[in-house]
Design a protein around this motif. Structure first.
Motif, PDB file in Angstrom:
ATOM      1  N   SER A  94      53.517 -60.987  -4.306  1.00 49.63           N
ATOM      2  CA  SER A  94      53.209 -60.978  -2.879  1.00 49.63           C
ATOM      3  C   SER A  94      53.903 -62.129  -2.163  1.00 49.63           C
ATOM      4  O   SER A  94      54.412 -61.964  -1.050  1.00 49.63           O
ATOM      5  CB  SER A  94      51.705 -61.086  -2.657  1.00 49.63           C
ATOM      6  OG  SER A  94      51.040 -59.981  -3.191  1.00 49.63           O
TER       7      SER A  94
ATOM      8  N   MET B 137      56.013 -62.574   1.258  1.00 49.45           N
ATOM      9  CA  MET B 137      55.392 -63.314   2.363  1.00 49.45           C
ATOM     10  C   MET B 137      56.189 -64.543   2.790  1.00 49.45           C
ATOM     11  O   MET B 137      56.271 -64.829   3.984  1.00 49.45           O
ATOM     12  CB  MET B 137      53.966 -63.734   1.985  1.00 49.45           C
ATOM     13  CG  MET B 137      52.977 -62.600   2.010  1.00 49.45           C
ATOM     14  SD  MET B 137      52.901 -61.751   3.607  1.00 49.45           S
ATOM     15  CE  MET B 137      52.382 -63.075   4.677  1.00 49.45           C
TER      16      MET B 137
ATOM     17  N   SER C 173      49.142 -58.109   1.663  1.00 50.94           N
ATOM     18  CA  SER C 173      50.269 -58.984   1.993  1.00 50.94           C
ATOM     19  C   SER C 173      51.534 -58.184   2.303  1.00 50.94           C
ATOM     20  O   SER C 173      52.350 -58.611   3.112  1.00 50.94           O
ATOM     21  CB  SER C 173      50.536 -59.980   0.869  1.00 50.94           C
ATOM     22  OG  SER C 173      50.951 -59.308  -0.297  1.00 50.94           O
TER      23      SER C 173
ATOM     24  N   ALA D 158      53.659 -58.687   5.619  1.00 53.00           N
ATOM     25  CA  ALA D 158      55.082 -59.039   5.525  1.00 53.00           C
ATOM     26  C   ALA D 158      55.928 -58.068   6.339  1.00 53.00           C
ATOM     27  O   ALA D 158      56.872 -58.479   7.017  1.00 53.00           O
ATOM     28  CB  ALA D 158      55.529 -59.052   4.066  1.00 53.00           C
TER      29      ALA D 158
END
Length: 116
Positions: free
Chosen positions: A7, A11, A75, A79
């Motif tokens: 993740s 991110m 996430s 993103a």
């Protein structure tokens, strides 16, 4: 914790892009999109996990869930909300030349003055 690291791979660039382009992003639209996308993610992730279409190795998760969906799943939606305006901004500044192939910057695009 492996999903957390995966993740973060999405991110970190998304947050960096949002910080760099913070003046060009319409934050009201981003907030609304974030709310809608996170809501849809919550619903559909819970459905596909509940139907046993997707399984996670729980030893690789942080252990925080929203229903059946691990927190790491959200996430990717966040993103996307941050990266899409950055990509849009960068692509709007470029236009193809008539000779074809190469791309040059268009200084008039991507600024507030060019919007009608």
């Amino acid at each position: 914790m492996a999903y957390l690291w995966l993740s973060l791979a999405f991110m970190v660039p998304a947050v960096l892009a949002a910080v760099l382009l913070r003046r060009t992003i319409h934050w009201g639209a981003a907030a609304l999109t974030t709310a809608l996308l996170l809501g849809l993610t919550a619903v559909f992730d819970n459905v596909i996990i509940g139907l046993d279409i997707v399984r996670y190795g729980h030893e690789h998760l942080m252990g925080l869930y929203l229903g059946l969906a691990p927190l790491e799943d959200f996430s990717y939606s966040l993103a996307a909300v941050l990266l899409l305006p950055a990509a849009w901004h960068l692509l709007r500044q470029r236009k193809p030349t008539r000779a074809g192939g190469s791309v040059e910057a268009d200084p008039g695009r991507g600024t507030n003055e060019s919007r009608g």
